[in-house]
Write an enzyme that holds these catalytic residues in place. Structure first.
Site, PDB file in Angstrom:
ATOM      1  N   CYS C 121       0.645  -1.162  -0.187  1.00 59.00           N
ATOM      2  CA  CYS C 121       0.178   0.004   0.275  1.00 59.00           C
ATOM      3  C   CYS C 121       1.075   0.882  -0.315  1.00 59.00           C
ATOM      4  O   CYS C 121       1.534   1.102   1.580  1.00 59.00           O
ATOM      5  CB  CYS C 121      -0.799  -0.181   1.447  1.00 59.00           C
ATOM      6  SG  CYS C 121      -1.962   1.647   1.458  1.00 59.00           S
ATOM      7  N   CYS C 124      -0.745   4.351   2.878  1.00 61.94           N
ATOM      8  CA  CYS C 124      -0.904   3.978   4.127  1.00 61.94           C
ATOM      9  C   CYS C 124       0.124   2.534   4.328  1.00 61.94           C
ATOM     10  O   CYS C 124       1.430   2.612   4.702  1.00 61.94           O
ATOM     11  CB  CYS C 124      -1.687   4.971   4.906  1.00 61.94           C
ATOM     12  SG  CYS C 124      -2.864   4.233   4.036  1.00 61.94           S
ATOM     13  N   SER C 125      -0.399   1.756   4.370  1.00 57.78           N
ATOM     14  CA  SER C 125      -0.688   0.446   5.209  1.00 57.78           C
ATOM     15  C   SER C 125      -1.440  -0.920   5.417  1.00 57.78           C
ATOM     16  O   SER C 125      -2.089  -1.302   6.181  1.00 57.78           O
ATOM     17  CB  SER C 125       0.324   0.520   6.395  1.00 57.78           C
ATOM     18  OG  SER C 125      -0.244   1.127   7.671  1.00 57.78           O
ATOM     19  N   CYS C 126      -2.834  -0.455   4.252  1.00 57.21           N
ATOM     20  CA  CYS C 126      -3.330  -1.040   4.048  1.00 57.21           C
ATOM     21  C   CYS C 126      -3.113  -2.687   3.541  1.00 57.21           C
ATOM     22  O   CYS C 126      -2.248  -2.463   2.891  1.00 57.21           O
ATOM     23  CB  CYS C 126      -4.034  -0.379   2.846  1.00 57.21           C
ATOM     24  SG  CYS C 126      -4.585   1.045   3.049  1.00 57.21           S
TER      25      CYS C 126
END
Lengths: 150, 122, 234
Positions: C121, C124-126
């Protein structure tokens, strides 16, 4: 080839413009210096778990702050009316993550994860005025007395 | 002047037991593109929040899948759920994104999802 | 106590409350006092998070390797396929409709001998938390997020994965509402294996796409921390 305009207003540019106070937070600097990180504790006590027990509760705190989606207990009609004007998004997830990346780079580069995530979250909350540094210090003292019986 | 009533639970009411993006199914106008279509990512202004990554702007791609219907992130972030649109999974050649990408690996690709408004036919 | 035959001796625990633990509790309790969220909601969410891990996703892959019909379902409707491994994307979450970071659209990316998927991602950090648990630290770092999409082979090499040029590396940038896991090619040397045996070698790293499954390998390698060899700015 892609023509990418470097002037684009992307998340980076948008967030950078907010002019957030980037100075260190004294309380958090102190924890950074004196706090014992999970890896050290594991070594001393022979523990194998890769994550400290508070990692999950920290994640949950971030989720709770991100959106009222995660919160269910204030869904009553009365609560809805009372809070109708309140901004329910306390701390947007993508903005918190952006600030985490930058704060970690700036202040907590040598702190391992998830200790650095925790310091960055506290830093963000203080700088956004959602918490006061002295207030947090007092709360820490109270928790410390309760758990360590100091 | 009375304040407008804002139902802060409207999303929960709509999505509970159905899921998001499933709760927007059937709300988008018919899709403009189909699988296999060649498209280009538009250069739209993005003053506020959106999720169309800058590195994809202006690059050609191929539609791989019509994935779901949903408001675009830039609308949803303002709680505007009126303009539900199709989302497409599109595939880029690495070489079209990064001109310096090595020729040895000319087959390498990037796949990502974009709402319809960010795409134009190529 | 030194009873070696005790089958489930509790793992040793740290006998110390660190400053970080105190800080975590203080931040949480102060937020609750200020009404930013309630203790009850926090607890409900934490309990749910405790139930998550990579095992259901590993089982989904093992089942798909054994059953071609299930594989078809997995690649066309990941949410429905998840039900068979005990994950209800919609209803098992406390909210019953997903969260800002866990939307309910799982896509299962099928590898072939000439196509390898790897997930990132860049925003961000999906991460597909309901079926894969919490993301590893490196997945969240700007180093991985910014470089994978641009120098995927360099980053994969740092994970010890070098793929021949005939294999197309496809980076899946997970930045809208779908979440992704990789369905790797079933490795040689696993003929006749049971679902349990197969699930054991489908590690979290295989499901993200930074490693390939192989017999005998049931754990993730430690992630080497390296500075970026190439800058991420133009």
């Amino acid at each position: 080839m892609a023509e990418i305009n470097p002037e684009y207003l992307d998340l980076d540019a948008d967030m950078s413009k907010r002019d957030m106070d980037q100075s260190p937070v004294f309380l958090l600097e102190k924890i950074k210096q004196e706090g014992r990180v999970w890896g050290d504790l594991c070594e001393q006590y022979g523990v194998k778990n890769p994550d400290p027990p508070w990692r999950v509760t920290l994640e949950a705190t971030c989720d709770m702050l991100a959106e009222n989606n995660c919160r269910t207990s204030d869904t009553g009609e009365a609560a809805q009316t009372a809070e109708a004007e309140k901004d329910t998004k306390v701390l947007d997830g993508i903005e918190r993550r952006w600030e985490e990346d930058h704060l970690v780079k700036e202040h907590y580069a040598n702190v391992p994860f998830p200790e650095n995530q925790l310091l960055a979250l506290a830093h963000t909350l203080i700088r956004r005025g959602l918490m006061d540094e002295n207030e947090l210090a007092r709360k820490m003292k109270e928790v410390d007395q309760r758990l360590n019986m100091t | 002047m009375s304040k407008p009533h804002y139902d802060r639970e409207h999303h929960a009411k709509k999505a509970t037991g159905i899921g998001d993006p499933q709760c927007f199914k059937g709300e988008a106008p018919p899709p403009k593109f189909k699988v296999g279509d060649k498209v280009r990512v538009k250069d739209l202004p993005d003053i506020f929040y959106n999720r169309a990554q800058v590195y994809t702007r202006g690059a050609p791609a191929v539609v791989a899948e019509l994935v779901y219907e949903s408001p675009a992130a830039e609308d949803e972030s303002w709680d505007n759920t009126e303009n539900v649109t199709w989302f497409y999974s599109v595939i880029f050649k690495q070489k079209d994104l990064w001109p310096e990408y090595p020729d040895t690996f000319a087959n390498d690709t990037v796949e990502t999802e974009l709402p319809e408004r960010w795409l134009e036919p190529l | 106590m030194t009873d070696e035959h005790k089958p489930h001796a509790p793992a040793p625990m740290v006998d110390e409350v660190s400053e970080f633990e105190v800080l975590e509790i203080a931040v949480r309790e102060l937020a609750i006092e200020k009404g930013l969220f309630t203790a009850e909601d926090h607890q409900r969410w934490t309990e749910y998070m405790h139930t998550l891990g990579p095992l259901p996703a590993a089982r989904l892959v093992a089942k798909a390797w054994l059953d071609p019909e299930y594989k078809k379902l997995a690649v066309t409707d990941g949410v429905k396929a998840s039900l068979e491994v005990g994950i209800d994307w919609v209803n098992s979450m406390p909210t019953k409709f997903g969260t800002p970071s866990d939307y309910c659209n799982l896509r299962v990316l099928e590898d072939t001998p000439t196509l390898h998927h790897v997930v990132v991602c860049t925003l961000c950090s999906c991460y597909p938390r309901p079926i894969l648990g919490q993301s590893p630290e490196w997945y969240r770092t700007p180093n991985y997020r910014r470089r994978l999409v641009r120098w995927p082979r360099q980053v994969l090499a740092e994970f010890g994965l070098q793929l021949p040029e005939e294999v197309e590396v496809r980076v899946e940038d997970s930045n809208q509402k779908s979440r992704f896991i990789v369905l790797p090619v079933r490795p040689e040397g696993t003929e006749g294996w049971t679902e349990d045996q197969l699930a054991e070698i489908v590690t979290r790293d295989c499901l993200i796409g930074v490693a390939l499954p192989r017999p005998g390998k049931t754990a993730n390698d430690p992630r080497p921390v390296r500075p970026a060899l190439k800058p991420y700015h133009h």
